[in-house]
Design an enzyme around this catalytic site. Structure first.
Site, PDB file in Angstrom:
ATOM      1  N   GLY A   1       0.786  -1.230   0.000  1.00 18.73           N
ATOM      2  CA  GLY A   1       0.000   0.000   0.000  1.00 18.73           C
ATOM      3  C   GLY A   1       0.813   1.272   0.000  1.00 18.73           C
ATOM      4  O   GLY A   1       0.266   2.357  -0.247  1.00 18.73           O
ATOM      5  N   ASP A   2       2.123   1.172   0.245  1.00 16.34           N
ATOM      6  CA  ASP A   2       2.984   2.363   0.201  1.00 16.34           C
ATOM      7  C   ASP A   2       4.406   1.905  -0.101  1.00 16.34           C
ATOM      8  O   ASP A   2       5.342   2.195   0.641  1.00 16.34           O
ATOM      9  CB  ASP A   2       2.929   3.119   1.532  1.00 16.34           C
ATOM     10  CG  ASP A   2       3.640   4.471   1.471  1.00 16.34           C
ATOM     11  OD1 ASP A   2       3.941   4.929   0.353  1.00 16.34           O
ATOM     12  OD2 ASP A   2       3.895   5.055   2.523  1.00 16.34           O
ATOM     13  N   LEU A   3       4.568   1.199  -1.213  1.00 18.42           N
ATOM     14  CA  LEU A   3       5.832   0.547  -1.537  1.00 18.42           C
ATOM     15  C   LEU A   3       6.785   1.510  -2.255  1.00 18.42           C
ATOM     16  O   LEU A   3       7.415   1.158  -3.251  1.00 18.42           O
ATOM     17  CB  LEU A   3       5.581  -0.705  -2.388  1.00 18.42           C
ATOM     18  CG  LEU A   3       6.686  -1.766  -2.409  1.00 18.42           C
ATOM     19  CD1 LEU A   3       6.923  -2.327  -1.018  1.00 18.42           C
ATOM     20  CD2 LEU A   3       6.327  -2.892  -3.370  1.00 18.42           C
TER      21      LEU A   3
ATOM     22  N   ASN B   1      10.674   3.006   1.674  1.00 19.68           N
ATOM     23  CA  ASN B   1      10.240   1.937   2.580  1.00 19.68           C
ATOM     24  C   ASN B   1      10.870   0.582   2.270  1.00 19.68           C
ATOM     25  O   ASN B   1      10.517  -0.420   2.901  1.00 19.68           O
ATOM     26  CB  ASN B   1       8.714   1.800   2.531  1.00 19.68           C
ATOM     27  CG  ASN B   1       8.017   2.947   3.226  1.00 19.68           C
ATOM     28  OD1 ASN B   1       8.542   3.507   4.188  1.00 19.68           O
ATOM     29  ND2 ASN B   1       6.851   3.322   2.737  1.00 19.68           N
TER      30      ASN B   1
END
Length: 287
Positions: free
Chosen positions: A189-191, A195
């Site tokens: 969801g927030d790659l 991260n």
């Protein structure tokens, strides 16, 4: 006043092997992260982020039980429950490695290595999406999600935009029409690049772990592919797509539509969490 000063006693207790003044601090959308030598402390930036800590803890426990081929943060301790005077926090095991530096992918061998490992990462998440234990713990992306997202953006953010900004946003929201409801894979969801951690061995990067699973859900892998494209550009995205084992039917269209919403997603989260800094950043291209 720095976070190291305002939370000095707490950090000294949670990170006893580190000197508070030497701790590195990173600012994320939802948390301020204080980096110790072998563990990190996540301090929510808003009350809404603090309220989500138990969900984050449960998701990390579920991920820790999977053989994904890379490390996810090990949840060690949650504290600062409602009704206490202590600031809310989450303590996680620290994963070695750093995000890729700008320019690293200019080397073709490095780019090929990174693309192959991203393809392996996404394949592992796709397999995890069929694990019934995982499916029982992780949330599913709700049906009609993108339609409701568009409605909420128009209701909550359009008033903060210029006329040209609203036109741009409307084009991006219209592209979401007709996106299928997909819940077959575990989706980070927030790659984004910040991260994903890498360690270098013999001149090549090796994926060591993935951070920040706040948005993990059973959803469409096009979301994570869109984040890869946003972080590294079209060429890297195409390399990853060529190596993956997923069906490409309609996938490029879904990737492009979802990628176009990233700034609006940031702004919508921010206005609901009362985070003025993230709101201003998310709406910078719409004002």
């Amino acid at each position: 006043m720095s976070i190291r000063t305002t939370h000095r006693a707490l950090l000294s207790r949670l990170l006893p092997d580190d000197k508070p003044d030497d701790l590195a601090v990173r600012q994320g959308q939802f948390h301020t992260v204080v980096m110790g030598s072998d563990r990190v402390v996540c301090l929510p930036r808003t009350r809404a982020a603090a309220a989500r800590l138990p969900e984050r803890m449960a998701a990390l426990h579920a991920l820790a039980g999977l053989d994904l081929g890379f490390r996810t943060p090990e949840p060690l301790l949650q504290g600062g429950a409602h009704g206490t005077d202590e600031a809310p926090f989450l303590v996680l095991g620290r994963i070695p490695g750093e995000p890729l530096e700008a320019g690293a992918l200019n080397d073709a061998e490095v780019a090929d290595t990174v693309a192959a490992q991203y393809a392996t990462l996404l394949s592992a998440l796709a397999r995890a999406g069929s694990d019934e234990t995982v499916r029982a713990v992780l949330p599913r992306a709700p049906e009609g999600r993108w339609r409701r997202f568009a409605e909420n953006v128009r209701a909550e953010l359009f008033q903060l935009m210029s006329d040209s900004g609203r036109l741009r946003a409307e084009r991006e929201l219209t592209a979401l029409d007709g996106l299928p409801h997909v819940t077959r894979a575990v989706v980070h969801g927030d790659l984004g690049a910040e991260n994903v951690l890498w360690v270098w061995k013999h001149g090549l990067p090796h994926l060591s772990g993935v951070l920040d699973w706040d948005d993990v859900a059973l959803s469409d892998p096009a979301e994570d592919l869109a984040a890869i494209g946003a972080s590294y550009g079209r060429e890297m995205l195409e390399r990853v797509l060529a190596l993956g084992s997923w069906s490409t039917h309609g996938l490029p269209t879904r990737i492009a539509a979802i990628r176009g919403t990233f700034a609006l997603q940031q702004a919508l989260f921010a206005i609901r969490d009362g985070d003025e800094e993230e709101l201003a950043d998310g709406l910078a291209g719409y004002r």
